[in-house]
Scaffold this active site. Structure first.
Site, PDB file in Angstrom:
ATOM      1  N   SER A  92       0.882  -1.241   0.006  1.00 36.03           N
ATOM      2  CA  SER A  92       0.053   0.160  -0.062  1.00 36.03           C
ATOM      3  C   SER A  92       0.939   1.285   0.128  1.00 36.03           C
ATOM      4  O   SER A  92       1.773   1.501  -0.873  1.00 36.03           O
ATOM      5  CB  SER A  92      -0.829  -0.094   1.278  1.00 36.03           C
ATOM      6  OG  SER A  92      -1.809   0.846   0.980  1.00 36.03           O
ATOM      7  N   PHE A  93       0.840   2.100   1.067  1.00 35.23           N
ATOM      8  CA  PHE A  93       1.467   3.301   1.111  1.00 35.23           C
ATOM      9  C   PHE A  93       3.102   2.985   1.164  1.00 35.23           C
ATOM     10  O   PHE A  93       3.731   3.666   0.602  1.00 35.23           O
ATOM     11  CB  PHE A  93       1.209   3.818   2.354  1.00 35.23           C
ATOM     12  CG  PHE A  93       2.285   5.170   2.966  1.00 35.23           C
ATOM     13  CD1 PHE A  93       2.285   6.321   2.274  1.00 35.23           C
ATOM     14  CD2 PHE A  93       3.130   4.902   3.870  1.00 35.23           C
ATOM     15  CE1 PHE A  93       3.205   7.476   2.620  1.00 35.23           C
ATOM     16  CE2 PHE A  93       3.945   6.170   4.147  1.00 35.23           C
ATOM     17  CZ  PHE A  93       3.752   7.329   3.480  1.00 35.23           C
TER      18      PHE A  93
END
Length: 334
Positions: A92-93
């Site tokens: 994700s991030f």
């Protein structure tokens, strides 16, 4: 680090080829506890906590949690570990941070694994919101820094249920795993309200007689938890650097790494979840990576949701293992 320390955990021998693992927004290094044991043993895996997350120090007052600062942390960790070239695995991030790092320092990255992620966040659907995001980030930082309110302490069960409510893709066992590193345990006193019959005479607390019943407040010494993360960190869109499609294509041309992109069938398709029905953005990212990197790009889809790497790590472990062990190494050049 100038503001404190970056915490990390490691698996394997430090003499083996290194893989730096980058967790998602508001997660921590425990994000990889269930996946890494399923990966090849002949690599050195280091999972770091980003600043303000897990067991890492919070940034100094006035120092913002900007996207580029997280990219700088990767460079600082590589320097501290004396790594000149390594692979990145980001969820994700963490994948977005790893992708940006791989384009800024292309000669340092051998392989890039993106788990439910993209090398950059595109500005699509966000042009009208970007200035508002920046404003809210600044206002939140000032508000938190001015507040003298201590971190809220709650019971372990209340902490877990609140975490699961805000993270619907995380299973209970995985939620406990993230909270192990994402919280601090303290001794505290919890108050419980109850009603007792007047005949009960032996109890702790303060008592008031009313309508034939005894109202009491029971006090028990127990263990409470508070979140470790910096309260200045809130919604991810406040801190991301959005870029245009043109800049995205230009940036990924700098990549020297081989890239593995793994998408979950029930994962996220947009930074703002209300836009998740629109898959066009992911199609643009994958098609751009494929046309630019050609044989250096691999796309795979696995069953599961955004946290499939924790909930069902076996769905992707074999794919990642084969990718890491593949011998096609791209020579570094400046």
């Amino acid at each position: 680090m100038p503001w404190g320390h970056i915490a990390a955990k490691a698996w394997g021998s430090h003499k083996s080829p290194p893989v730096l693992c980058l967790h998602g927004w508001l997660d921590n290094a425990n994000s990889f506890d269930r996946l890494i044991p399923l990966l090849p043993k002949d690599f050195y895996y280091v999972a770091m906590d980003f600043g303000g997350h897990g067991l890492s120090s919070h940034y100094s007052p006035g120092f913002p949690y900007d996207h580029q600062n997280f990219v700088s942390e990767v460079r600082r960790v590589a320097a501290a570990l004396k790594w000149n070239r390594f692979s990145l695995l980001g969820h994700s991030f963490g994948g977005t941070v790893g992708g940006m790092f791989s384009c800024i320092f292309p000669e340092m990255v051998d392989k890039l694994v993106l788990l439910e992620s993209s090398p950059f966040i595109l500005e699509t659907n966000e042009l009208e919101n970007m200035l508002s995001y920046k404003r809210k980030a600044i206002e939140n930082m000032l508000q938190v820094e001015a507040s003298k309110k201590p971190s809220q302490v709650v019971s372990p069960e209340e902490m877990l249920q609140g975490f699961l409510k805000n993270n619907s893709h995380v299973g209970e066992e995985c939620g406990k795993l993230l909270l192990q590193r994402g919280t601090t345990q303290v001794a505290t006193v919890f108050m419980h309200a109850c009603m007792l019959h007047r005949l009960l005479v032996a109890a702790r607390g303060s008592f008031v007689v009313a309508h034939g019943l005894l109202s009491c407040r029971m006090w028990t010494l127990s263990c409470g938890l508070f979140l470790n993360r910096d309260r200045r960190i809130t919604r991810p869109e406040y801190y991301f650097n959005f870029i245009s499609r043109e800049l995205f294509v230009h940036s990924i041309r700098k990549l020297q790494a081989r890239v593995l992109f793994i998408k979950a069938t029930q994962g996220f398709y947009d930074l703002r979840r209300e836009n998740d029905a629109n898959t066009e953005l992911v199609l643009f990212v994958t098609s751009s990576l494929r046309s630019t990197l050609k044989e250096r790009f691999q796309y795979e889809q696995v069953p599961g949701n955004h946290y499939v790497h924790m909930n069902q790590p076996q769905h992707m472990a074999g794919i990642i293992s084969s990718f890491l062990q593949s011998k096609e190494r791209i020579p570094a050049h400046l």
